[in-house]
Design a protein around this motif. Structure first.
Motif, PDB file in Angstrom:
ATOM      1  N   ARG A 100       6.984 -27.280  21.945  1.00 16.32           N
ATOM      2  CA  ARG A 100       8.108 -27.613  21.059  1.00 16.32           C
ATOM      3  C   ARG A 100       7.638 -27.880  19.631  1.00 16.32           C
ATOM      4  N   ILE A 101       6.661 -27.083  19.190  1.00 10.86           N
ATOM      5  CA  ILE A 101       6.148 -27.173  17.822  1.00 10.86           C
ATOM      6  C   ILE A 101       6.520 -25.895  17.084  1.00 10.86           C
ATOM      7  N   ARG A 102       7.113 -26.065  15.927  1.00 14.05           N
ATOM      8  CA  ARG A 102       7.485 -24.905  15.104  1.00 14.05           C
ATOM      9  C   ARG A 102       7.091 -25.186  13.663  1.00 14.05           C
ATOM     10  N   VAL A 103       6.556 -24.183  12.966  1.00 18.11           N
ATOM     11  CA  VAL A 103       6.155 -24.350  11.568  1.00 18.11           C
ATOM     12  C   VAL A 103       6.986 -23.434  10.680  1.00 18.11           C
ATOM     13  N   GLU A 104       7.080 -23.820   9.412  1.00 25.37           N
ATOM     14  CA  GLU A 104       7.912 -23.062   8.466  1.00 25.37           C
ATOM     15  C   GLU A 104       7.197 -21.836   7.908  1.00 25.37           C
ATOM     16  N   HIS A 105       5.872 -21.947   7.730  1.00 24.87           N
ATOM     17  CA  HIS A 105       5.144 -20.923   6.997  1.00 24.87           C
ATOM     18  C   HIS A 105       3.930 -20.431   7.792  1.00 24.87           C
ATOM     19  N   ILE A 106       3.711 -19.128   7.749  1.00 25.21           N
ATOM     20  CA  ILE A 106       2.503 -18.513   8.299  1.00 25.21           C
ATOM     21  C   ILE A 106       1.747 -17.884   7.129  1.00 25.21           C
ATOM     22  N   ASN A 107       0.459 -18.240   6.985  1.00 21.21           N
ATOM     23  CA  ASN A 107      -0.379 -17.705   5.913  1.00 21.21           C
ATOM     24  C   ASN A 107      -1.512 -16.917   6.569  1.00 21.21           C
ATOM     25  N   VAL A 108      -1.544 -15.618   6.327  1.00 19.28           N
ATOM     26  CA  VAL A 108      -2.529 -14.751   6.991  1.00 19.28           C
ATOM     27  C   VAL A 108      -3.711 -14.404   6.087  1.00 19.28           C
ATOM     28  N   GLY A 109      -3.849 -15.124   4.962  1.00 18.36           N
ATOM     29  CA  GLY A 109      -4.983 -14.862   4.082  1.00 18.36           C
ATOM     30  C   GLY A 109      -4.861 -13.515   3.398  1.00 18.36           C
ATOM     31  N   GLY A 110      -5.996 -12.952   3.051  1.00 16.39           N
ATOM     32  CA  GLY A 110      -6.005 -11.650   2.385  1.00 16.39           C
ATOM     33  C   GLY A 110      -6.932 -10.699   3.108  1.00 16.39           C
ATOM     34  N   GLY A 111      -7.921 -10.177   2.374  1.00 20.22           N
ATOM     35  CA  GLY A 111      -8.930  -9.342   3.003  1.00 20.22           C
ATOM     36  C   GLY A 111      -8.807  -7.852   2.783  1.00 20.22           C
ATOM     37  N   LEU A 112      -7.667  -7.390   2.245  1.00 21.39           N
ATOM     38  CA  LEU A 112      -7.508  -5.947   2.053  1.00 21.39           C
ATOM     39  C   LEU A 112      -8.558  -5.420   1.080  1.00 21.39           C
ATOM     40  N   GLY A 113      -9.228  -4.340   1.477  1.00 20.54           N
ATOM     41  CA  GLY A 113     -10.296  -3.783   0.662  1.00 20.54           C
ATOM     42  C   GLY A 113      -9.819  -2.741  -0.335  1.00 20.54           C
ATOM     43  N   ILE A 114     -10.759  -2.254  -1.128  1.00 21.54           N
ATOM     44  CA  ILE A 114     -10.482  -1.223  -2.129  1.00 21.54           C
ATOM     45  C   ILE A 114     -11.442  -0.054  -1.917  1.00 21.54           C
ATOM     46  N   ASP A 115     -11.209   1.035  -2.640  1.00 19.44           N
ATOM     47  CA  ASP A 115     -12.066   2.220  -2.554  1.00 19.44           C
ATOM     48  C   ASP A 115     -13.106   2.157  -3.662  1.00 19.44           C
ATOM     49  N   TYR A 116     -14.297   1.680  -3.318  1.00 19.57           N
ATOM     50  CA  TYR A 116     -15.364   1.561  -4.308  1.00 19.57           C
ATOM     51  C   TYR A 116     -15.938   2.917  -4.703  1.00 19.57           C
ATOM     52  N   GLU A 117     -15.823   3.902  -3.836  1.00 23.01           N
ATOM     53  CA  GLU A 117     -16.404   5.210  -4.128  1.00 23.01           C
ATOM     54  C   GLU A 117     -15.555   6.038  -5.077  1.00 23.01           C
ATOM     55  N   HIS A 118     -14.243   5.794  -5.087  1.00 27.59           N
ATOM     56  CA  HIS A 118     -13.342   6.631  -5.882  1.00 27.59           C
ATOM     57  C   HIS A 118     -12.386   5.778  -6.724  1.00 27.59           C
ATOM     58  N   PRO A 119     -12.906   4.995  -7.660  1.00 33.31           N
ATOM     59  CA  PRO A 119     -12.031   4.128  -8.456  1.00 33.31           C
ATOM     60  C   PRO A 119     -11.045   4.881  -9.342  1.00 33.31           C
ATOM     61  N   ASN A 120     -11.390   6.112  -9.727  1.00 30.82           N
ATOM     62  CA  ASN A 120     -10.475   6.889 -10.573  1.00 30.82           C
ATOM     63  C   ASN A 120      -9.392   7.569  -9.744  1.00 30.82           C
ATOM     64  N   ARG A 121      -9.774   8.066  -8.581  1.00 32.61           N
ATOM     65  CA  ARG A 121      -8.831   8.790  -7.735  1.00 32.61           C
ATOM     66  C   ARG A 121      -7.942   7.846  -6.930  1.00 32.61           C
ATOM     67  N   VAL A 122      -8.479   6.696  -6.543  1.00 33.14           N
ATOM     68  CA  VAL A 122      -7.724   5.738  -5.723  1.00 33.14           C
ATOM     69  C   VAL A 122      -7.786   4.351  -6.372  1.00 33.14           C
TER      70      VAL A 122
END
Length: 385
Positions: free
Chosen positions: A217-239
């Motif tokens: 019987r516990i309920r919370v208002e907010h869920i925070n899943v952090g971040g972590g999404l990566g980027i394309d280091y090899e193709h910064p101009n194309r992506v």
């Protein structure tokens, strides 16, 4: 294809320095806002640890994002940049008393709590001020991420968070304290993640936990899943823009939010990495026994990621169009690890040529040091020069 840089203006500036293309940043922020607008109750907090440059913070604040802070200094920088207290989240495994008091004085949205001792200190300090601190518990979901071992944070062996098996008694304990209010749960499994399956695994853990909490019987208002999404280091101009659609859609499809719950994200690298480059000048071309060295005036004091994580950054000679030659690009620091790249192809490089080390907007300038008594690099935006 090379990036576009105001090379003539660069020639007048002392190197090394960071250059931020604010149009790339604004395009990134527009892409984030376009995607979260499709999902009710989604909120993004920019992770200030990625880059605290004041001008970038201003642009991020103008786009409507909140902030995720991991120190009192980051809270102060966010307040100076104009972020409302209602959008400031304070995380971190070791919060000092003065930092907690700073958060309380500013009535921040939430403290992400990582242990019972921390919870009790927050309750004590809040009581001394006659305040109630909003807290979310950071849970360690024991979910591995397909990324570098040094930037995983969601395994049981990591220092972060509370074990899942302890979550119910911890929440029940918190509910007995008079000066804290439990408002949410917080998770973060790592950084530079490109496999959406890792985020699906996190969703499954959160779903299991919510089911368990409801049995108590516990309920919370907010869920925070952090971040972590990566980027394309090899193709910064194309992506230049990360795949925000796949990222947010993964949570929309796999995470079972309860009616009225809001979902919070803490994106850092994905927001600022591609807008930034480290600009460095070639000092010497050294002919080794088996290779050529391009010795530049930037070192790991300016960008530590290659030395610390063996991270790859695309490097471009932005003042040469000659045929390519393979170089080891190295800095002046008196350490063998002061290497940006080995046997990387650059347009034929000479003394005085400017090199751009790309995708350096995250964990670049902010992690700079003064080892060897070097000056910290300055940061300029495309609006400055």
């Amino acid at each position: 294809m090379k990036g576009k840089f105001p090379v003539e203006k660069f020639q007048t500036l002392r190197t090394p320095f960071y250059y931020y293309d604010t149009e790339v940043l604004r395009q990134t922020l527009r892409a984030i806002n376009a995607e979260i607008a499709k999902h009710e109750g989604y909120n993004v907090h920019y992770a200030v640890k990625a880059n605290a440059n004041a001008q970038l913070l201003r642009i991020i604040r103008e786009a409507g994002l909140g902030v995720d802070c991991v120190s009192g200094g980051e809270i102060e920088a966010s307040v100076r940049a104009g972020f409302p207290s209602s959008k400031i989240v304070f995380a971190g495994v070791g919060k000092s008393d003065w930092e907690i008091n700073l958060g309380l004085d500013n009535d921040i949205f939430c403290f992400n709590v990582e242990s019972i001792p921390e919870l009790e200190v927050i309750n004590e300090l809040a009581a001394a001020k006659g305040k109630t601190a909003r807290v979310a518990f950071r849970l360690n979901p024991n979910v591995g991420a397909h990324t570098h071992a040094n930037i995983t944070t969601g395994l049981a062996e990591n220092k972060f968070g509370i074990a899942m098996r302890d979550m119910v008694p911890v929440i029940e304990h918190a509910q007995q304290l008079k000066n804290v209010q439990v408002v949410g749960l917080h998770f973060h499994i790592g950084s530079q993640i490109l496999d959406m399956g890792d985020f699906e695994a996190l969703c499954n853990r959160v779903n299991e936990l919510q089911d368990e909490l409801e049995r108590h019987r516990i309920r919370v208002e907010h869920i925070n899943v952090g971040g972590g999404l990566g980027i394309d280091y090899e193709h910064p101009n194309r992506v230049p823009i990360p795949d925000f659609k796949a990222y947010f859609d993964t949570y929309a499809k796999k995470l079972r939010l309860r009616p009225g719950q809001t979902l919070h994200f803490e994106l850092g690298r994905a927001v600022v990495a591609q807008c930034g480059s480290l600009i460095t000048r070639t000092l010497y071309i050294k002919e080794g026994a088996t290779k050529k060295f391009a010795i530049v005036d930037a070192g790991f004091t300016d960008l530590i990621r290659p030395a610390l994580y063996q991270a790859y950054h695309k490097i471009e000679n932005i003042t040469s169009e000659e045929p390519t030659v393979a170089y080891d690009v190295v800095g002046p620091i008196c350490e063998s690890t002061d290497v940006f790249a080995k046997q990387t192809d650059l347009n034929a490089t000479r003394r005085g040529d400017l090199l751009a080390i790309r995708s350096a907007g995250a964990y670049g300038e902010i992690m700079a040091s003064q080892y060897n008594c070097r000056q910290l690099p300055k940061g300029y935006t495309s609006e400055d020069i």
